[in-house]
Write a protein that holds these residues in place. Structure first.
Motif, mmCIF file in Angstrom:
data_model
loop_
_atom_site.group_PDB
_atom_site.id
_atom_site.type_symbol
_atom_site.label_atom_id
_atom_site.label_comp_id
_atom_site.label_asym_id
_atom_site.label_seq_id
_atom_site.Cartn_x
_atom_site.Cartn_y
_atom_site.Cartn_z
ATOM 1 N N UNK A 370 0.832 -1.212 0.000
ATOM 2 C CA UNK A 370 0.000 0.000 0.000
ATOM 3 C C UNK A 370 0.866 1.262 0.000
ATOM 4 N N UNK A 371 1.924 1.258 0.788
ATOM 5 C CA UNK A 371 2.825 2.419 0.797
ATOM 6 C C UNK A 371 3.432 2.634 -0.583
ATOM 7 N N UNK A 372 3.890 1.560 -1.184
ATOM 8 C CA UNK A 372 4.513 1.656 -2.501
ATOM 9 C C UNK A 372 3.523 2.125 -3.561
ATOM 10 N N UNK A 373 2.288 1.610 -3.523
ATOM 11 C CA UNK A 373 1.277 2.021 -4.502
ATOM 12 C C UNK A 373 0.958 3.508 -4.361
ATOM 13 N N UNK A 374 0.824 3.977 -3.123
ATOM 14 C CA UNK A 374 0.529 5.399 -2.911
ATOM 15 C C UNK A 374 1.637 6.272 -3.497
ATOM 16 N N UNK A 375 2.878 5.843 -3.334
ATOM 17 C CA UNK A 375 3.994 6.622 -3.884
ATOM 18 C C UNK A 375 4.053 6.523 -5.407
#
Length: 542
Positions: A370-375
């Protein structure tokens, strides 16, 4: 109860013994097990032809680890034997003269399958397979197999008035049973006997149901072609396995424990196992070729009616690049991704103190995703449905830049208070807007602008479709919607699922049919769908 987790194994569909056979229409099997998709049948026919020529079947590769191979053979060998029993029963009850050659061939193939299923090293059987069965039931017994009940009586009746070759094949099969048992449990007793039960006693319906579940078997309406299609699929897997590993990959052959009068015959079965399986696969392929529907094109059209998806070898079978996600491999995967920091680890520990509801928290690898997708999408506005104790919110908030927002919805103040403490410790509390109340109302009240860059749904399953319809119009073109629990523990594959599993099935079908989105389902945790809004789609805000 532990089940074999290998994705290489299919659930076997069989009719209840004595049930009226399903009918086929227009030459295409229309039953639960027939795999009416012609690509699956034609792939089997093609691979059977390759196997008959001795070509390696790389797309059917067996598990690489010895314990996995033992479990694979135990389940797969039994499933295939169940299907052989159906063919044997049909041959024994066919009107007219007894087809002696057919019965001998089927009996010898059944004997080969017994050798295959019981081919694991004896010490591994004692350490893994036998305790595994005992875990399911302390008296677990092959006598609980529904499909074998009555077959021994049919064989005895056939042997009494049959040519000597049939009588010999029946006796040979009996001694293969004894030899396999002697190899795996030398001088021992069965689980049934160890539990104080008498051999030959009638099993209960619950015991037969448990036996079906252990061997990944469900009862359904199945026609003759459906049985053949499933049998061909399994024979091809066994061919690939025998080509790769041989019949005995460790330990002595069963023939060594057979009575002297049958030792050479059983040894011959062991030496010719691969040849016999290839021969039956070729016969089944020929029968299916005569009855299968014509292959319309060299592509497969998906359920939405969009452009055909090119057909490739592998299809429903296991590709070489498909890897079983064992506990060991999952740990390796987690260890080689960005780990949770101290704040996240403390939140995980705090959530565990809540008891069983802690299962609602996403795992660390999903949080990292989720963190990676948001970035990756450059998210400045994220909407989350389902906060719980805030682990996913924390991960999303870390993916948005300063000045970005994560709007999160939940009904529980108790759980979200735990979340708020973690957000403050992580220094992201100012990026999070907590909304308490029904998520549908919160979403409906969101303004049309600015558009949502990323949305995450992980809440009540019955509300998923409603949340999707509120969020998709608000997504910017190219924005992402992420939905959790789309496997629902694997129950989504059951067409008769009820409750939350039925709700997720309906949601998955709804998402697939939405022309505004393109999507992929990932086997992370309990299944995650990533859906991207197509750039040409405006969405039409209500």
């Amino acid at each position: 109860m532990q089940e074999f987790a290998g994705d290489a194994l299919d659930v076997l569909a069989l009719p209840l013994p004595g049930a009226r056979a399903a009918r086929c229409a227009d030459g295409v099997p229309r039953c639960a097990a027939a795999h009416a998709d012609p690509f699956r049948v034609f792939e089997g026919i093609t691979l059977a032809g390759a196997a008959e020529l001795g070509c390696p079947l790389d797309v059917c590769a067996p598990p690489a680890r010895t314990p996995d191979l033992a479990a694979y053979r135990w389940i797969f060998g039994h499933q295939t034997a169940f299907l052989e029993w159906s063919l044997l029963r049909a041959a024994l009850t066919r009107p007219g003269p007894l087809p002696a050659d057919d019965i001998v061939a089927l009996l010898d193939l059944y004997s080969v399958l017994l050798l295959y299923a019981g081919s694991c090293p004896p010490e591994l059987y004692q350490r893994m397979i036998r305790p595994w069965m005992a875990q399911w039931h302390p008296a677990f017994s092959g006598e609980w197999a529904r499909d074998h009940q009555g077959l021994a009586r049919l064989l005895k009746t056939a042997a009494d008035g049959a040519p000597p070759v049939v009588t010999r094949a029946v006796r040979r099969n009996h001694h293969v049973h004894i030899a396999v048992a002697g190899r795996l449990v030398p001088g021992g007793v069965s689980l049934l006997e160890r539990a104080g039960r008498r051999a030959g006693s009638e099993p209960t319906a619950e015991e037969s149901d448990l036996y079906d579940r252990f061997f990944l078997t469900r009862r359904a309406t199945v026609c003759a072609h459906g049985l053949r299609a499933q049998l061909l699929h399994r024979l091809l897997r066994i061919i690939a396995d025998l080509e790769s590993c041989g019949l005995y990959y460790r330990g002595p052959p069963a023939a060594q424990t057979a009575p002297q009068g049958f030792r050479e015959e059983i040894s011959k079965l062991e030496r010719t196992a691969l040849l016999r399986v290839r021969r039956q696969a070729a016969d089944l392929a020929a029968a299916l070729r005569d009855h299968a529907a014509p292959l319309p094109t060299t592509s497969r059209t998906d359920l939405t009616g969009s452009e055909p998806v090119p057909f490739t070898h592998g299809g429903p079978m296991k590709l070489v690049k498909d890897v079983e996600l064992t506990d060991e491999l999952r740990r390796y995967m987690v260890e080689h991704g960005t780990p949770p920091d101290t704040v996240a680890q403390d939140l995980i520990k705090r959530t565990r103190t809540l008891g069983q509801v802690a299962e609602m928290q996403i795992p660390p690898e999903q949080g990292a995703l989720l963190t990676l997708l948001a970035r990756l999408v450059g998210a400045r506005l994220v909407v989350e449905v389902g906060t719980f104790t805030g682990y996913s919110t924390l991960c999303l908030a870390r993916g948005v830049p300063p000045g970005g927002r994560v709007v999160t919805c939940d009904l529980s103040r108790e759980w979200t208070d735990i979340a708020h403490e973690a957000w403050q410790r992580a220094g992201v509390a100012e990026r999070v807007e907590r909304h308490l109340g029904p998520a549908a109302e919160t979403l409906a009240a969101l303004p049309a602008q600015p558009p949502v860059d990323l949305a995450f749904i992980d809440a009540d399953k019955a509300g998923y479709i409603g949340y999707w319809e509120e969020l998709v119009p608000r997504l910017r073109p190219g924005g992402l919607l992420v939905a959790d629990n789309v496997f629902y523990g694997g129950a989504v594959v059951d067409a008769e699922a009820v409750g939350n599993a039925a709700a997720i099935r309906a949601f998955n079908d709804h998402a697939l049919a939405d022309a505004r989105m393109e999507l992929v389902m990932l086997p992370i945790a309990d299944g995650v769908t990533l859906a991207r809004k197509l750039p040409a789609t405006t969405g039409g805000m209500p």
